[in-house]
Design a protein around this motif. Sequence first.
Motif, PDB file in Angstrom:
ATOM      1  N   LYS A 135       0.810  -1.206   0.000  1.00 22.32           N
ATOM      2  CA  LYS A 135       0.000   0.000   0.000  1.00 22.32           C
ATOM      3  C   LYS A 135       0.851   1.267   0.000  1.00 22.32           C
ATOM      4  O   LYS A 135       0.632   2.178  -0.786  1.00 22.32           O
ATOM      5  N   TYR A 136       1.859   1.310   0.886  1.00 25.64           N
ATOM      6  CA  TYR A 136       2.636   2.541   1.032  1.00 25.64           C
ATOM      7  C   TYR A 136       3.953   2.506   0.265  1.00 25.64           C
ATOM      8  O   TYR A 136       4.725   3.458   0.328  1.00 25.64           O
TER       9      TYR A 136
ATOM     10  N   PHE B  41      -3.865   7.542   0.060  1.00 28.62           N
ATOM     11  CA  PHE B  41      -4.590   6.281   0.213  1.00 28.62           C
ATOM     12  C   PHE B  41      -4.469   5.754   1.634  1.00 28.62           C
ATOM     13  O   PHE B  41      -4.835   4.644   1.925  1.00 28.62           O
ATOM     14  N   ALA B  42      -3.885   6.576   2.505  1.00 32.68           N
ATOM     15  CA  ALA B  42      -3.493   6.063   3.805  1.00 32.68           C
ATOM     16  C   ALA B  42      -4.624   5.488   4.650  1.00 32.68           C
ATOM     17  O   ALA B  42      -4.480   4.410   5.182  1.00 32.68           O
ATOM     18  N   PRO B  43      -5.758   6.170   4.795  1.00 36.33           N
ATOM     19  CA  PRO B  43      -6.679   5.664   5.813  1.00 36.33           C
ATOM     20  C   PRO B  43      -7.232   4.299   5.455  1.00 36.33           C
ATOM     21  O   PRO B  43      -7.347   3.953   4.284  1.00 36.33           O
TER      22      PRO B  43
ATOM     23  N   GLN C 215       2.484  -7.156   5.624  1.00 37.47           N
ATOM     24  CA  GLN C 215       2.219  -7.476   4.223  1.00 37.47           C
ATOM     25  C   GLN C 215       1.113  -6.586   3.662  1.00 37.47           C
ATOM     26  O   GLN C 215       1.188  -6.135   2.530  1.00 37.47           O
ATOM     27  N   ASP C 216       0.097  -6.327   4.471  1.00 38.97           N
ATOM     28  CA  ASP C 216      -1.036  -5.539   3.997  1.00 38.97           C
ATOM     29  C   ASP C 216      -0.966  -4.091   4.454  1.00 38.97           C
ATOM     30  O   ASP C 216      -1.926  -3.346   4.242  1.00 38.97           O
ATOM     31  N   ASP C 217       0.137  -3.711   5.085  1.00 46.19           N
ATOM     32  CA  ASP C 217       0.306  -2.333   5.547  1.00 46.19           C
ATOM     33  C   ASP C 217      -0.830  -1.886   6.462  1.00 46.19           C
ATOM     34  O   ASP C 217      -1.421  -0.820   6.269  1.00 46.19           O
ATOM     35  N   VAL C 218      -1.186  -2.731   7.433  1.00 46.36           N
ATOM     36  CA  VAL C 218      -2.224  -2.373   8.398  1.00 46.36           C
ATOM     37  C   VAL C 218      -1.542  -1.963   9.694  1.00 46.36           C
ATOM     38  O   VAL C 218      -0.711  -2.697  10.224  1.00 46.36           O
TER      39      VAL C 218
END
Lengths: 89, 1020
Positions: free
Chosen positions: B62-63, B129-131, B543-546
């Motif tokens: 994501k980031y 796209f952060a939130p 992995q999912d940028d959570v």
Amino acid sequence: MMLIPCPWCGPRPRVEFSYGGPADRARPADDAPLEDWTRYVYERDNPKGAARELWRHGAGCRQWFVLERDTVTHAVAASHPLPGAEVAP
Amino acid sequence: MSATASPKPARQPERLEHGGLIDRGRALTFRFDGRALTGHPGDTLASALLANGVRLVARSFKYHRPRGIVGDGPEEPSALVAVGAGARHEPNTRATVVDLVDGLEARSQNRWPLLRWDAGALTGLVGAFAPVGFYYKTFMTPARLWPLQEAVLRRLAGMGSSPTAADPDAYAHRGAHCDLLVVGAGPAGLMAAWAAARAGARVILADERAALGGCLLRERVTLDGAPGHAWVAAVLDALRALGDRVTLLPRTTVTGQHDHGFWQAVERVADHDPAPAPDRVRQRLWQIRARQTVLATGAIERPLVFAGNDRPGVMLASAARAYVNQYAVAPGRRAVLFASHDEGYRTALDLHAAGIQVPAVVDPRAGVRGPLPDRVRALGIPVRDGHVIADTQGTARRGLNGVTVNRLVDGGPDMVPVGDWIDADLLAVAGGWSPTLHLHAQAGAKPVWDAERLAFLPDPERGKEWMCGGCAGVLRLDDALADGLAAGQGAAEALGLRPGAAPPLPTVGADDPAMAGSGQPQTALWAVPKPAVANGKRFVDIQDDVTVEDIALAHREGYASVEHLKRYTTLGMGTDQGKTSNVAGLALLAEARGEPIPAVGTTTFRAPYTPVTLGALAGRHVGAHIAPVRRSPMHAAQAEMGAVFQPTGLWLRPRHFPRDGETLAEAVRREVIATRSGVGLCDVSFLGKIDVQGPDAAEFLNRVYINGWKGLAVGKARYGLMLREDGLAMDDGTTARLADDHFAMTTTTANAVAVMTHLEYGLQVLWPELDVRVVSTTDEWAAVALAGPKSRRVLEEATDLDVSNDALPFMGVTEGTVCGLPARLFRISFSGELAYEINVPAGYGDALWRRLVMVGKPFGLTPYGAEALGVMRIEKGHVAGPELDGRTTPHDLGLGRMVSTKKSFIGRRLLERAALTDPERPALVGLVPEDGATVLAGGSQIVAVADRDTPPPVPMIGHVSSGCAGPGVGHPVALGFLKGGLARWEGQTVLVSHPLKGTATPARVVAPHVYDPEGRRQHA
Ligand SMILES: [Zn+2]
């Protein structure tokens, strides 16, 4: 994959069988009300737990039979030939 | 596999001088992002990259954050790379489980344009796209911006790319039965397999790694005075000595537990071969039916959650040990350990022993005392108890270069605002162990949270597997060995085997860190507080940028259920399925809800445990092997005549027999005209054939067909239509009475199996009192239709039977010899011509075809295919598959008069429903285009307007089911259904519209029987 005990062929993998709805359903008489027929053709219980089901051993003896199965755990309690089916020699 | 004996292999700067289970005598060359590097047999891609000092291997999903190698096994959340080239390109493989081989090509993914210089990360473009939930929020409005946003997203997000060429490798399936399946060949699994096999059990021992031995290969341990791997080798020898009773499956991941002892596993047979030989299977899918199962799947270490915990150089403590011990690689040269429990301290001891500087161990627990912490202190390594890692710092390319250590205030949740800086290029994190319960839970077991051990443990009530070792929460080595032995013996006993002499339990070295007990319990630190100013985010799922904040936000927005949280944040939804991150995510959600962890529960465990290639699932069932091919007994003879075959279900049927350069339409036209004016020959072996015998046979047919059968004379055939119980047409065909108690039924090609099953249901379930037997004879008989005005003359040449109209009238049946072959002869017609169907035993089919072609030559006999057959039945108005579409009643099909009112049959009662007797129902009609030229295509809509200029909406009144050019009648004809049927529309003009083709054709409604409506020809 479930191991289904065919009353004629013994335990076989589930891919050899197909499900045929609940067992013990009587086909209504010809002149029975339409409601009875609609229920017979379209309505199915969806029991959670113990169930008596019709299965067919399509890739084996091609016989329909009754399977007693738990729909949650898939544990098989027993299987029986249908009434009127010939007993194996 | 070939090893390149390079005289001077490129230096591997981070390879340790000594130790490891690698073959230093051989160097393997591989490429990462085009750079040539070397490693050794025994390396994984990850260990070889680390040996070469490559620490940045990926960009996050994501980031686009720089990411390194976190683990050393299948749980790897971070080091996802593409391996292989061309058609063998495979995205999203975990570098930690790819065996290093000579010539391996690996590439980083999710970067644009370069791993080191990534547009997404540098421009901050992805910041927007952060939130959490950005898919749902950001792109809902304004909709017109979506195409642009999508283009950017597709470039920046996503995980690797799929190969576009067909997979060149072969895959196989293998079924196996065993007494005992042991999953995992670590200390517990080896003991279990050994004990059970000694007792006489047939054992399959599967392990996902290339080498069997589990943690005994990764840890510094002494068993019976020798290194752990030496004991492993001895046990494997002992197992092999038991012969084929034991099957050892390295590189085999058991991916799923299914019902009744059925397990699926994937063996990577030749994945470690960059280009397997064409006859070599690349992967094998094992389908194992096991009477008993031992799960010895071990445990997976959890990381800790703190700011900047995703930097390359932050690694699981157990993985850092494995790289040092098994691969002789220094994952860093100056390592800080961050551990929340004693067992993690082993990493400090092992790194120190390998000559790696350990400037500090950081532990959130206050006043830490215990055997392992004391040994660490004795080496002069400072233990910063009551402290946490608050933040990290580093560069994109080299990753970590230092950590900030803050003191917790009174051991509580707050920390002092300013911390110390420690230089470090490796931060090993030990956040506790999660028993690997996936296979256990897949079959319905519910893991139970143990608040003391801070782990989910096996369900004591559900699950029939023997759980032992790490997956049962038994972490100390001697306990795990004994636990495995007990499980193996228990399984043997459950199998009814006499235990016999148990294999000897090895003695674990008394000084081994593996034997040291815990001084004090682990602390539940699910997320370190975030400092006021931090360089990094606190990732829960890297992995999912959570992040921690994402989980808190999701909870605030109402996603309080763990299943909702997962889907909203994508926590645990990557290729790793959250193996290292799910527990922390659950714990943080529980904290947010103010409830204990068991109240939150786990998400559902589903197979497969790790990703499975589609190739392995498909196995040999690819291309032409997806399904068997059925050929008529006359196939070869037809092929010799130039037939073009067409798949019809599993069958290959001749479609047409083109002559020198004819198009399909030209050939069909010629075949139809030749048949209608002379004689044609068509293979009809494809029709379903069922033999019905028994004293109650006629009564049985009465119950399955809508029309009556008791009055049918022996030697006569009759057209029959059968319904489903719901009153709709199921199938049709011609059935002949060969004797009082013997009928030969035919079905359509498509429904042959369904009709057979339908009849069996009737006889076995509905009416067991009927004395009737049915058997499918489709494959027993070869059949041809001989059709056309000259068919009788051809037949007279081929048989001594009297085939005159008096002796064998329309719908007559006889038996005799045709072309010297035993035959059944039916005077039935699908084409509308004078016609015969000749059946011979299948083995004579080829001879029948060839002889009839020869006999018919003087009469101009013309073979015709399925296309001409279809054209002639449309011209004649016979219904077929497109009309019997599961929605039509006998009345709809124009066959209402066939419905008997004197008897009971399947479907009779529900056929009386108001909806099925409504005179407004669409019913069969014929259609002829007004221009006499345009073919009306099946599927066209019919509207009741005069021309296409009528403004919409125009009411639809029906559809075209079948259409053809009508060569036999001189103009196109079609069949279709119109509301109200012929009674309402005959003679009127309707508009046949085909919006996909942009056509609208005025057509006249006529009776369906356009060709020879009086039926003179077939009665001739
Ligand atoms: Zn059977």
